[in-house]
Scaffold this active site. Structure first.
Site, mmCIF file in Angstrom:
data_model
loop_
_atom_site.group_PDB
_atom_site.id
_atom_site.type_symbol
_atom_site.label_atom_id
_atom_site.label_comp_id
_atom_site.label_asym_id
_atom_site.label_seq_id
_atom_site.Cartn_x
_atom_site.Cartn_y
_atom_site.Cartn_z
ATOM 1 N N ARG A 62 0.836 -1.212 0.000
ATOM 2 C CA ARG A 62 0.000 0.000 0.000
ATOM 3 C C ARG A 62 0.869 1.261 0.000
ATOM 4 O O ARG A 62 0.523 2.257 -0.622
ATOM 5 C CB ARG A 62 -0.955 -0.021 1.199
ATOM 6 C CG ARG A 62 -2.002 -1.136 1.046
ATOM 7 C CD ARG A 62 -3.110 -1.032 2.045
ATOM 8 N NE ARG A 62 -3.929 0.156 1.846
ATOM 9 C CZ ARG A 62 -4.892 0.550 2.664
ATOM 10 N NH1 ARG A 62 -5.162 -0.164 3.742
ATOM 11 N NH2 ARG A 62 -5.589 1.630 2.420
ATOM 12 N N GLN A 94 -11.105 9.364 6.224
ATOM 13 C CA GLN A 94 -10.906 7.960 6.598
ATOM 14 C C GLN A 94 -9.703 7.401 5.847
ATOM 15 O O GLN A 94 -9.309 6.267 6.055
ATOM 16 C CB GLN A 94 -12.139 7.141 6.220
ATOM 17 C CG GLN A 94 -13.388 7.545 6.958
ATOM 18 C CD GLN A 94 -14.610 6.896 6.325
ATOM 19 O OE1 GLN A 94 -15.024 5.808 6.702
ATOM 20 N NE2 GLN A 94 -15.197 7.565 5.361
ATOM 21 N N ASP A 97 -3.869 7.659 2.973
ATOM 22 C CA ASP A 97 -2.882 8.260 2.066
ATOM 23 C C ASP A 97 -2.669 9.725 2.463
ATOM 24 O O ASP A 97 -3.342 10.241 3.357
ATOM 25 C CB ASP A 97 -3.347 8.116 0.593
ATOM 26 C CG ASP A 97 -4.644 8.885 0.304
ATOM 27 O OD1 ASP A 97 -4.716 10.082 0.627
ATOM 28 O OD2 ASP A 97 -5.595 8.283 -0.241
ATOM 29 N N HIS A 112 -8.406 7.263 10.648
ATOM 30 C CA HIS A 112 -7.961 5.861 10.530
ATOM 31 C C HIS A 112 -6.448 5.729 10.426
ATOM 32 O O HIS A 112 -5.950 4.685 10.018
ATOM 33 C CB HIS A 112 -8.633 5.187 9.328
ATOM 34 C CG HIS A 112 -10.102 4.948 9.524
ATOM 35 N ND1 HIS A 112 -10.963 4.613 8.517
ATOM 36 C CD2 HIS A 112 -10.866 4.996 10.651
ATOM 37 C CE1 HIS A 112 -12.192 4.458 8.995
ATOM 38 N NE2 HIS A 112 -12.156 4.703 10.288
ATOM 39 N N CYS A 120 5.263 2.198 17.801
ATOM 40 C CA CYS A 120 5.619 0.977 18.537
ATOM 41 C C CYS A 120 4.332 0.297 19.012
ATOM 42 O O CYS A 120 3.374 0.981 19.383
ATOM 43 C CB CYS A 120 6.487 1.344 19.729
ATOM 44 S SG CYS A 120 6.924 -0.088 20.737
ATOM 45 N N THR A 181 -17.491 7.836 0.192
ATOM 46 C CA THR A 181 -17.463 6.876 1.300
ATOM 47 C C THR A 181 -18.779 6.093 1.291
ATOM 48 O O THR A 181 -19.850 6.678 1.133
ATOM 49 C CB THR A 181 -17.179 7.581 2.647
ATOM 50 O OG1 THR A 181 -17.268 6.620 3.690
ATOM 51 C CG2 THR A 181 -18.103 8.752 2.919
ATOM 52 N N SER A 182 -18.663 4.780 1.403
ATOM 53 C CA SER A 182 -19.812 3.913 1.111
ATOM 54 C C SER A 182 -20.914 3.957 2.172
ATOM 55 O O SER A 182 -21.986 3.412 1.966
ATOM 56 C CB SER A 182 -19.318 2.476 0.937
ATOM 57 O OG SER A 182 -18.530 2.100 2.037
HETATM 58 P P1 NAD Z 1 -15.222 2.027 0.416
HETATM 59 O O1 NAD Z 1 -14.186 1.324 -0.405
HETATM 60 O O2 NAD Z 1 -16.126 1.231 1.270
HETATM 61 O O3 NAD Z 1 -16.173 2.876 -0.575
HETATM 62 C C1 NAD Z 1 -15.635 3.712 -1.548
HETATM 63 C C2 NAD Z 1 -16.727 4.636 -2.050
HETATM 64 O O4 NAD Z 1 -16.116 5.508 -2.997
HETATM 65 C C3 NAD Z 1 -17.871 3.920 -2.758
HETATM 66 O O5 NAD Z 1 -19.084 4.358 -2.205
HETATM 67 C C4 NAD Z 1 -17.746 4.377 -4.211
HETATM 68 O O6 NAD Z 1 -18.994 4.596 -4.835
HETATM 69 C C5 NAD Z 1 -17.017 5.693 -4.055
HETATM 70 N N1 NAD Z 1 -16.247 6.122 -5.237
HETATM 71 C C6 NAD Z 1 -15.630 5.360 -6.170
HETATM 72 N N2 NAD Z 1 -15.046 6.136 -7.101
HETATM 73 C C7 NAD Z 1 -15.297 7.428 -6.729
HETATM 74 C C8 NAD Z 1 -14.980 8.701 -7.290
HETATM 75 N N3 NAD Z 1 -14.279 8.818 -8.420
HETATM 76 N N4 NAD Z 1 -15.398 9.820 -6.632
HETATM 77 C C9 NAD Z 1 -16.117 9.723 -5.476
HETATM 78 N N5 NAD Z 1 -16.456 8.540 -4.915
HETATM 79 C C10 NAD Z 1 -16.049 7.410 -5.536
HETATM 80 O O7 NAD Z 1 -14.456 3.149 1.209
HETATM 81 P P2 NAD Z 1 -14.743 3.900 2.590
HETATM 82 O O8 NAD Z 1 -16.205 4.182 2.728
HETATM 83 O O9 NAD Z 1 -13.779 5.027 2.648
HETATM 84 O O10 NAD Z 1 -14.414 2.856 3.752
HETATM 85 C C11 NAD Z 1 -13.515 1.828 3.696
HETATM 86 C C12 NAD Z 1 -12.226 1.964 4.495
HETATM 87 O O11 NAD Z 1 -11.229 1.868 3.517
HETATM 88 C C13 NAD Z 1 -11.886 3.231 5.197
HETATM 89 O O12 NAD Z 1 -11.693 2.909 6.516
HETATM 90 C C14 NAD Z 1 -10.524 3.692 4.633
HETATM 91 O O13 NAD Z 1 -9.630 3.926 5.709
HETATM 92 C C15 NAD Z 1 -10.037 2.545 3.876
HETATM 93 N N6 NAD Z 1 -9.324 2.780 2.599
HETATM 94 C C16 NAD Z 1 -8.538 3.890 2.419
HETATM 95 C C17 NAD Z 1 -7.902 4.122 1.189
HETATM 96 C C18 NAD Z 1 -7.027 5.337 1.029
HETATM 97 O O14 NAD Z 1 -6.404 5.782 1.985
HETATM 98 N N7 NAD Z 1 -6.964 5.922 -0.176
HETATM 99 C C19 NAD Z 1 -8.091 3.218 0.141
HETATM 100 C C20 NAD Z 1 -8.894 2.078 0.365
HETATM 101 C C21 NAD Z 1 -9.514 1.883 1.596
#
Ligand code: NAD
Length: 234
Positions: A62, A94, A97, A112, A120, A181-182
């Site tokens: 990652r 959340q 990155d 998060h 540590c 965010t989903s």
């Molecule tokens: P999720 O993966 O559950 O949902 C992602 C959401 O993003 C979906 O609802 C989708 O429709 C939407 N999406 C997709 N493409 C998009 C775009 N171009 N513009 C706007 N929205 C778009 O993610 P979540 O709800 O953030 O929760 C999952 C967990 O995943 C979090 O705790 C987070 O910490 C972690 N996570 C973080 C990263 C990162 O840091 N970039 C990446 C993956 C997961």
């Protein structure tokens, strides 16, 4: 268009979707799997106790993916929002990155954790900047105290960070905007319900989130396309 007046306090919550257009897969996009491991199997305290080298290999991958990613127009629009309204914006992500920071956002609350920090697992030495990556065969890095160095990430089953600060910002906001965010990962999924009746609430993303009914309005589309023209200052 979202109208922001001189007295508004804006709470923005971002999720994995805002970074999707920068090439960082969402959990959903990746099917919730890494090499046939469910994310919960490599991102939990149980996984750390069972196989810390596998956990480090997952976070090394990652770090590599996020290390080359660049912010997209959605991140830039939020940095500009901060430039316009200053401390009346509370940006809570959340995401682990650093694309908000790369885009120029100065105050970002990472509930998060942060991919480019470690800490540590035994002593309370504060989290520190760390970009190292590890092969599966490498030994787990150690702290001076003898504990193991772990990613500074809130794993499944752990309590998110900065919850007091977040609660007070939710209590004080007049506009709430969730982006990419989903609406299923708690406690963030309940933030919109906590501002109900006190703040206007908006969602931005290509599909309706699970909690869509709680929002005043949903803007369907990619955040990198919608955010740059979304805000209007009254
Ligand atoms: P999720 O993966 O559950 O949902 C992602 C959401 O993003 C979906 O609802 C989708 O429709 C939407 N999406 C997709 N493409 C998009 C775009 N171009 N513009 C706007 N929205 C778009 O993610 P979540 O709800 O953030 O929760 C999952 C967990 O995943 C979090 O705790 C987070 O910490 C972690 N996570 C973080 C990263 C990162 O840091 N970039 C990446 C993956 C997961």
């Amino acid at each position: 268009m979202i109208e922001i007046s001189v007295s508004d306090r804006v709470f923005v919550l971002t999720g994995a979707g805002i970074s999707a257009e920068s090439g960082i897969p969402t959990f959903r996009g990746a099917g919730g799997l890494w090499r046939n491991h469910r994310f919960e199997e490599v991102a939990s305290p149980h996984a750390w106790h069972r196989d810390p080298r596998l956990v480090w290999e997952f976070y090394s991958m990652r770090r590599e993916v996020a290390g080359t990613a660049k912010p997209n127009p959605g991140h830039v629009a939020l940095a500009q929002l901060e430039g316009s309204i200053g401390e009346r914006l509370f940006l809570c992500t959340q995401n682990v990155d650093n694309l908000h920071e790369q885009a120029g956002s100065r105050c970002v609350v990472h509930m998060h954790g942060e991919l480019f920090k470690s800490r540590c697992d035994r002593c309370d030495r504060p989290p520190f900047a760390d970009t190292k990556t590890y092969e599966l065969s490498a030994s787990v890095p150690r702290c001076d105290c003898g504990g193991q160095i772990r990613p500074h990430i809130c794993w499944f089953g752990e309590v998110p960070y900065h919850l007091d600060e977040i609660a007070s910002a939710l209590n004080g906001c007049t506009v709430f905007i969730a982006i990419g965010t989903s609406g299923v990962v708690e406690p963030a999924a309940s933030f919109v319900a906590r501002v109900h009746g006190r703040a206007q609430s908006f969602y931005v993303g290509p599909e309706e989130p699970a909690n869509a009914a709680s929002f005043t309005r949903v803007f369907l589309g990619k955040s990198g396309e919608i955010l740059p023209t979304l805000f209007h200052y009254g």
